[in-house]
Design a protein around this motif. Structure first.
Motif, PDB file in Angstrom:
ATOM      1  N   UNK A 101       0.821  -1.214   0.000  1.00 48.86           N
ATOM      2  CA  UNK A 101       0.000   0.000   0.000  1.00 48.86           C
ATOM      3  C   UNK A 101       0.855   1.265   0.000  1.00 48.86           C
ATOM      4  N   UNK A 102       2.166   1.121  -0.190  1.00 49.79           N
ATOM      5  CA  UNK A 102       3.079   2.252  -0.217  1.00 49.79           C
ATOM      6  C   UNK A 102       3.785   2.312  -1.556  1.00 49.79           C
ATOM      7  N   UNK A 103       4.050   3.529  -2.030  1.00 46.92           N
ATOM      8  CA  UNK A 103       4.763   3.695  -3.290  1.00 46.92           C
ATOM      9  C   UNK A 103       6.232   3.297  -3.136  1.00 46.92           C
ATOM     10  N   UNK A 128       9.848  -0.439   0.810  1.00 43.92           N
ATOM     11  CA  UNK A 128      10.963  -0.736   1.705  1.00 43.92           C
ATOM     12  C   UNK A 128      11.058   0.293   2.827  1.00 43.92           C
ATOM     13  N   UNK A 129      10.782   1.550   2.512  1.00 44.79           N
ATOM     14  CA  UNK A 129      10.830   2.602   3.510  1.00 44.79           C
ATOM     15  C   UNK A 129       9.447   2.920   4.082  1.00 44.79           C
ATOM     16  N   UNK A 130       8.411   2.286   3.531  1.00 45.24           N
ATOM     17  CA  UNK A 130       7.023   2.540   3.914  1.00 45.24           C
ATOM     18  C   UNK A 130       6.691   4.034   3.789  1.00 45.24           C
ATOM     19  N   UNK A 154       9.195  17.353  -2.833  1.00 37.87           N
ATOM     20  CA  UNK A 154      10.327  17.032  -1.967  1.00 37.87           C
ATOM     21  C   UNK A 154      11.167  15.844  -2.413  1.00 37.87           C
ATOM     22  N   UNK A 155      10.771  15.156  -3.462  1.00 39.34           N
ATOM     23  CA  UNK A 155      11.467  13.935  -3.835  1.00 39.34           C
ATOM     24  C   UNK A 155      12.598  14.154  -4.825  1.00 39.34           C
ATOM     25  N   UNK A 156      13.516  13.206  -4.816  1.00 38.20           N
ATOM     26  CA  UNK A 156      14.589  13.199  -5.805  1.00 38.20           C
ATOM     27  C   UNK A 156      14.012  12.707  -7.135  1.00 38.20           C
ATOM     28  N   UNK A 157      14.731  12.889  -8.227  1.00 40.10           N
ATOM     29  CA  UNK A 157      14.224  12.398  -9.510  1.00 40.10           C
ATOM     30  C   UNK A 157      13.923  10.890  -9.507  1.00 40.10           C
ATOM     31  N   UNK A 158      14.744  10.103  -8.833  1.00 42.25           N
ATOM     32  CA  UNK A 158      14.479   8.655  -8.791  1.00 42.25           C
ATOM     33  C   UNK A 158      13.244   8.343  -7.947  1.00 42.25           C
ATOM     34  N   UNK A 159      13.039   9.075  -6.849  1.00 39.25           N
ATOM     35  CA  UNK A 159      11.842   8.882  -6.041  1.00 39.25           C
ATOM     36  C   UNK A 159      10.601   9.261  -6.838  1.00 39.25           C
ATOM     37  N   UNK A 160      10.675  10.356  -7.570  1.00 40.16           N
ATOM     38  CA  UNK A 160       9.548  10.793  -8.384  1.00 40.16           C
ATOM     39  C   UNK A 160       9.168   9.712  -9.384  1.00 40.16           C
TER      40      UNK A 160
END
Length: 67
Positions: A16-18, A21-23, A43-49
């Motif tokens: 249920x989390x994008x 691993x980090x929830x 607030x996210x980095x390009x890889x997080x986005x």
């Protein structure tokens, strides 16, 4: 957006989390998925986005995603 309390968040499965691993960035419903897209764009980095957008696209293909 529906209220998600701490105990409710802890009961959510990792799926249920994008970012399971980090929830991070819960996408348990459409409103939280839209919110995850907004937060990661701020607030996210390009890889997080990229990861969050992909997870939301898989789970809710009808949600419009900004760049």
């Amino acid at each position: 957006m529906a209220k998600l309390t701490g105990p409710q968040r802890r009961r959510l499965p990792n799926s249920a989390f994008a970012q399971p691993a980090q929830r991070k960035y819960p996408i348990n419903d459409r409103s939280h998925a839209r919110n995850a897209l907004s937060r990661v764009s701020q607030h996210g980095s390009p890889s997080q986005k990229a990861r969050v957008r992909a997870a939301v696209r898989r789970r809710y293909p009808g949600i419009k995603q900004g760049r």
